[in-house]
Write a protein that holds these residues in place. Structure first.
Motif, PDB file in Angstrom:
ATOM      1  N   VAL A 211       0.841  -1.203   0.000  1.00 10.80           N
ATOM      2  CA  VAL A 211       0.000   0.000   0.000  1.00 10.80           C
ATOM      3  C   VAL A 211       0.874   1.249   0.000  1.00 10.80           C
ATOM      4  O   VAL A 211       0.587   2.230  -0.705  1.00 10.80           O
ATOM      5  CB  VAL A 211      -0.960  -0.005   1.200  1.00 10.80           C
ATOM      6  N   LEU A 212       1.930   1.260   0.788  1.00 14.37           N
ATOM      7  CA  LEU A 212       2.823   2.423   0.834  1.00 14.37           C
ATOM      8  C   LEU A 212       3.456   2.682  -0.531  1.00 14.37           C
ATOM      9  O   LEU A 212       3.597   3.842  -0.949  1.00 14.37           O
ATOM     10  CB  LEU A 212       3.906   2.203   1.881  1.00 14.37           C
ATOM     11  N   ALA A 213       3.830   1.630  -1.248  1.00  8.76           N
ATOM     12  CA  ALA A 213       4.407   1.805  -2.578  1.00  8.76           C
ATOM     13  C   ALA A 213       3.394   2.423  -3.533  1.00  8.76           C
ATOM     14  O   ALA A 213       3.724   3.313  -4.338  1.00  8.76           O
ATOM     15  CB  ALA A 213       4.895   0.460  -3.113  1.00  8.76           C
ATOM     16  N   ALA A 214       2.131   1.971  -3.440  1.00  4.85           N
ATOM     17  CA  ALA A 214       1.079   2.536  -4.297  1.00  4.85           C
ATOM     18  C   ALA A 214       0.800   3.991  -3.926  1.00  4.85           C
ATOM     19  O   ALA A 214       0.570   4.838  -4.802  1.00  4.85           O
ATOM     20  CB  ALA A 214      -0.191   1.703  -4.172  1.00  4.85           C
TER      21      ALA A 214
ATOM     22  N   LEU B 283      -2.428   5.564   4.741  1.00  4.26           N
ATOM     23  CA  LEU B 283      -2.267   4.121   4.896  1.00  4.26           C
ATOM     24  C   LEU B 283      -3.397   3.554   5.740  1.00  4.26           C
ATOM     25  O   LEU B 283      -4.019   2.543   5.373  1.00  4.26           O
ATOM     26  CB  LEU B 283      -0.915   3.819   5.549  1.00  4.26           C
ATOM     27  N   GLY B 284      -3.680   4.204   6.875  1.00  2.00           N
ATOM     28  CA  GLY B 284      -4.760   3.727   7.735  1.00  2.00           C
ATOM     29  C   GLY B 284      -6.118   3.778   7.055  1.00  2.00           C
ATOM     30  O   GLY B 284      -6.947   2.868   7.228  1.00  2.00           O
ATOM     31  N   MET B 285      -6.357   4.825   6.268  1.00  3.06           N
ATOM     32  CA  MET B 285      -7.626   4.917   5.551  1.00  3.06           C
ATOM     33  C   MET B 285      -7.765   3.790   4.529  1.00  3.06           C
ATOM     34  O   MET B 285      -8.839   3.205   4.357  1.00  3.06           O
ATOM     35  CB  MET B 285      -7.737   6.287   4.881  1.00  3.06           C
ATOM     36  N   TRP B 286      -6.676   3.478   3.825  1.00  4.91           N
ATOM     37  CA  TRP B 286      -6.708   2.386   2.851  1.00  4.91           C
ATOM     38  C   TRP B 286      -7.004   1.053   3.560  1.00  4.91           C
ATOM     39  O   TRP B 286      -7.839   0.267   3.112  1.00  4.91           O
ATOM     40  CB  TRP B 286      -5.373   2.317   2.123  1.00  4.91           C
ATOM     41  N   LEU B 287      -6.285   0.790   4.644  1.00  4.04           N
ATOM     42  CA  LEU B 287      -6.478  -0.474   5.348  1.00  4.04           C
ATOM     43  C   LEU B 287      -7.885  -0.588   5.910  1.00  4.04           C
ATOM     44  O   LEU B 287      -8.491  -1.668   5.880  1.00  4.04           O
ATOM     45  CB  LEU B 287      -5.447  -0.586   6.484  1.00  4.04           C
ATOM     46  N   ALA B 288      -8.432   0.519   6.400  1.00  5.14           N
ATOM     47  CA  ALA B 288      -9.801   0.490   6.932  1.00  5.14           C
ATOM     48  C   ALA B 288     -10.802   0.204   5.826  1.00  5.14           C
ATOM     49  O   ALA B 288     -11.748  -0.565   6.008  1.00  5.14           O
ATOM     50  CB  ALA B 288     -10.117   1.818   7.619  1.00  5.14           C
ATOM     51  N   ALA B 289     -10.624   0.834   4.659  1.00  7.34           N
ATOM     52  CA  ALA B 289     -11.539   0.605   3.545  1.00  7.34           C
ATOM     53  C   ALA B 289     -11.485  -0.839   3.079  1.00  7.34           C
ATOM     54  O   ALA B 289     -12.517  -1.456   2.759  1.00  7.34           O
ATOM     55  CB  ALA B 289     -11.193   1.548   2.389  1.00  7.34           C
ATOM     56  N   ALA B 290     -10.279  -1.422   3.058  1.00  2.00           N
ATOM     57  CA  ALA B 290     -10.129  -2.803   2.600  1.00  2.00           C
ATOM     58  C   ALA B 290     -10.792  -3.794   3.538  1.00  2.00           C
ATOM     59  O   ALA B 290     -11.191  -4.886   3.119  1.00  2.00           O
ATOM     60  CB  ALA B 290      -8.640  -3.134   2.449  1.00  2.00           C
ATOM     61  N   ARG B 291     -10.940  -3.427   4.802  1.00  2.00           N
ATOM     62  CA  ARG B 291     -11.496  -4.359   5.781  1.00  2.00           C
ATOM     63  C   ARG B 291     -12.951  -4.068   6.141  1.00  2.00           C
ATOM     64  O   ARG B 291     -13.556  -4.806   6.919  1.00  2.00           O
ATOM     65  CB  ARG B 291     -10.645  -4.328   7.057  1.00  2.00           C
ATOM     66  N   ASN B 292     -13.509  -2.989   5.585  1.00  2.00           N
ATOM     67  CA  ASN B 292     -14.884  -2.620   5.927  1.00  2.00           C
ATOM     68  C   ASN B 292     -15.720  -2.330   4.686  1.00  2.00           C
ATOM     69  O   ASN B 292     -16.552  -1.425   4.700  1.00  2.00           O
ATOM     70  CB  ASN B 292     -14.884  -1.404   6.857  1.00  2.00           C
ATOM     71  N   SER B 293     -15.467  -3.077   3.624  1.00  2.00           N
ATOM     72  CA  SER B 293     -16.253  -2.974   2.385  1.00  2.00           C
ATOM     73  C   SER B 293     -16.291  -1.550   1.848  1.00  2.00           C
ATOM     74  O   SER B 293     -17.333  -1.066   1.401  1.00  2.00           O
ATOM     75  CB  SER B 293     -17.675  -3.496   2.619  1.00  2.00           C
TER      76      SER B 293
END
Length: 489
Positions: A29-32, A63-73
């Motif tokens: 995710v950080l690379a993207a 990064l946190g926003m991406w990870l949250a979106a990936a885990r909460n549809s």
């Protein structure tokens, strides 16, 4: 006020269901993020030279926003972001990102949550294109004074910045779909305005105060909006939906050759581009739809650009605000007509504008009225297709390349070696394969064309064969590939 016991109970539930984030996913995710340019766009907006050092970077927040979106549809809440950043990452990753450590109880969680919340709202304030405070009902006179005192250029700059940042985030959401888009998508898109309701309650126009979200507006859907051909509905039945909120103009990736339907077993067809939102913009409902659409269309330049389809909202816009800028971006617009916009709509230098294209006036009336007759059920669809195909004998054809906005000069079919005309004797005797163009009903009405032509009212609907048609701006005549000026040469 929420009691400490309630907060402790909430944190305990978060702890039970807290996911552990693999380091490999974090680095991907950080690379993207670094490649997207999102961090470099936002970081200067919140940079500070005084005060305490920030304990959370913009890069870590995204990064946190991406990870949250990936885990909460796709749903992102700041609670989920804080939970993942401060308690879901490994110690190694937190150290590399400079993320502070907080005790895993409700006070520690709240401390981390407020760090996330402050940075998020600082970014939001930096791109907020409105001078009006939110979450309060304000006196209308105060709102008017705030707008009159605001720097309009600064607000416009913030609006552009907001759209750019939001669409960089949208591009990040398509990370997994990029291989499919790059391999299968030709750049064709559809525009769709979608209303988004607010939590604020809308106020009437006579109210002395505004809504608590004063930048939103009323959205009203009528029977005519639902079906533009409905014109005789009783007044009391016309309003179908009323909502206070915003209009989001969505740019949806589409494959003109496939409908994106799943396979017979219900699984996704991996060879077809699904309907993906690649960009968007936001404003008050029906406030400035053409400008909002153009803002949304200026998305990631890596994407190709080809056909652009839209409903009947967009052809009604003034051409100088819509069609030439759309063509300048690289799109070929494809629109539809209402039933009162069919047939001959304008004339210029002897040419007739019929549903987006310029034709010789000698075209038989049955061909001019082909789509009009189909709409009123005077002919069937196959007859309409046959008549539309016969249009190929009569259109004015390009005489030169289109410019950046789609403007170009045109010439008559005989001059383009597509027919024979007694007005031009040198075109006769070219062979029976070229039709002899009937001079009826009249020769060109004007001896010579003006530098530019009057505008077409709207574009032609695409025939069933799948070949798209398009519109042209009013400061030039129309053709299937752009605006044009009919020429007798």
């Amino acid at each position: 006020m929420t009691s400490s016991l309630d907060r402790e109970d909430h944190i305990a539930k978060l702890r039970i269901h807290r996911p552990s984030v693999p380091d490999a996913e974090v680095y991907e995710v950080l690379a993207a993020l670094d490649a997207s340019g999102l961090v470099s766009e936002v970081e200067p907006l919140v940079a500070q030279s005084t005060g305490r050092n920030r304990t959370l970077t913009v890069r870590a927040l995204f990064l946190g926003m991406w990870l949250a979106a990936a885990r909460n549809s796709g749903t992102v809440t700041l609670t989920a972001v804080a939970n993942l950043l401060f308690f879901g990452l490994s110690d190694k990753v937190r150290e590399q990102l400079g993320i502070s450590r907080y005790a895993d109880h409700y006070r520690g969680f709240e401390a981390g949550y407020h760090v996330v919340r402050r940075l998020f709202h600082r970014i939001k304030s930096a791109v907020d294109p409105s001078p009006v405070p939110k979450n309060h009902r304000l006196d209308r006179e105060l709102v008017a004074r705030l707008f009159s005192e605001a720097d309009l250029d600064e607000l416009a700059g913030k609006h552009s910045l907001m759209v750019r940042v939001a669409n960089r985030i949208t591009v990040m959401s398509l990370l997994d779909a990029h291989p499919l888009l790059e391999g299968r998508w030709n750049g064709s898109v559809a525009l769709d305005a979608t209303v988004i309701g607010t939590y604020a309650k809308g106020m009437s126009a006579n109210s002395p105060v505004t809504a608590s979200d004063p930048d939103a507006g009323w959205y009203v859907r009528t029977a005519k909006h639902k079906d533009p051909l409905v014109t005789d509905a009783p007044p009391q039945e016309r309003v179908k939906k009323r909502l206070y909120g915003y209009d989001a103009c969505l740019v949806v990736a589409r494959d003109p050759s496939h409908d994106g339907a799943p396979l017979p077993d219900g699984s996704a067809n991996l060879g077809v581009v699904p309907s993906l939102i690649v960009a968007f913009s936001l404003d008050k409902p029906s406030h400035r739809p053409a400008e909002v659409a153009l803002e949304a269309l200026q998305h990631d330049p890596r994407y190709p650009r080809r056909y652009l389809a839209g409903d009947r909202l967009y052809p009604d816009e003034k051409p100088d605000k819509s069609q030439p800028p759309i063509r300048a971006l690289g799109y070929q617009p494809v629109y539809d007509y209402a039933k009162d916009q069919l047939g001959v709509q304008a004339q210029f230098a002897g040419a007739e504008l019929i549903e987006g294209n310029w034709y010789r006036p000698s075209m038989p009336q049955s061909l001019k009225d082909a789509t009009k007759d189909l709409v009123v059920n005077k002919i069937d669809k196959q007859t309409w297709i046959n008549r539309i195909r016969q249009h190929t004998i009569y259109p004015f054809l390009p005489k030169q390349r289109a410019d950046a906005e789609g403007h170009r000069r045109m010439m008559c079919p005989a001059e383009a070696n597509r027919g024979q005309c007694s007005l031009k004797p040198y075109t006769l005797g070219r062979g029976i394969h070229l039709p002899l163009i009937d001079l009826a009903p009249a020769p060109p009405a004007h001896p010579s064309p003006a530098p530019s032509a009057p505008s077409p009212s709207r574009p032609r609907p695409a025939p069933s064969s799948g070949s798209p048609s398009s519109t042209a701006p009013r400061n030039g005549s129309a053709s299937t590939s752009g605006s044009a000026t009919p020429s007798r040469a």
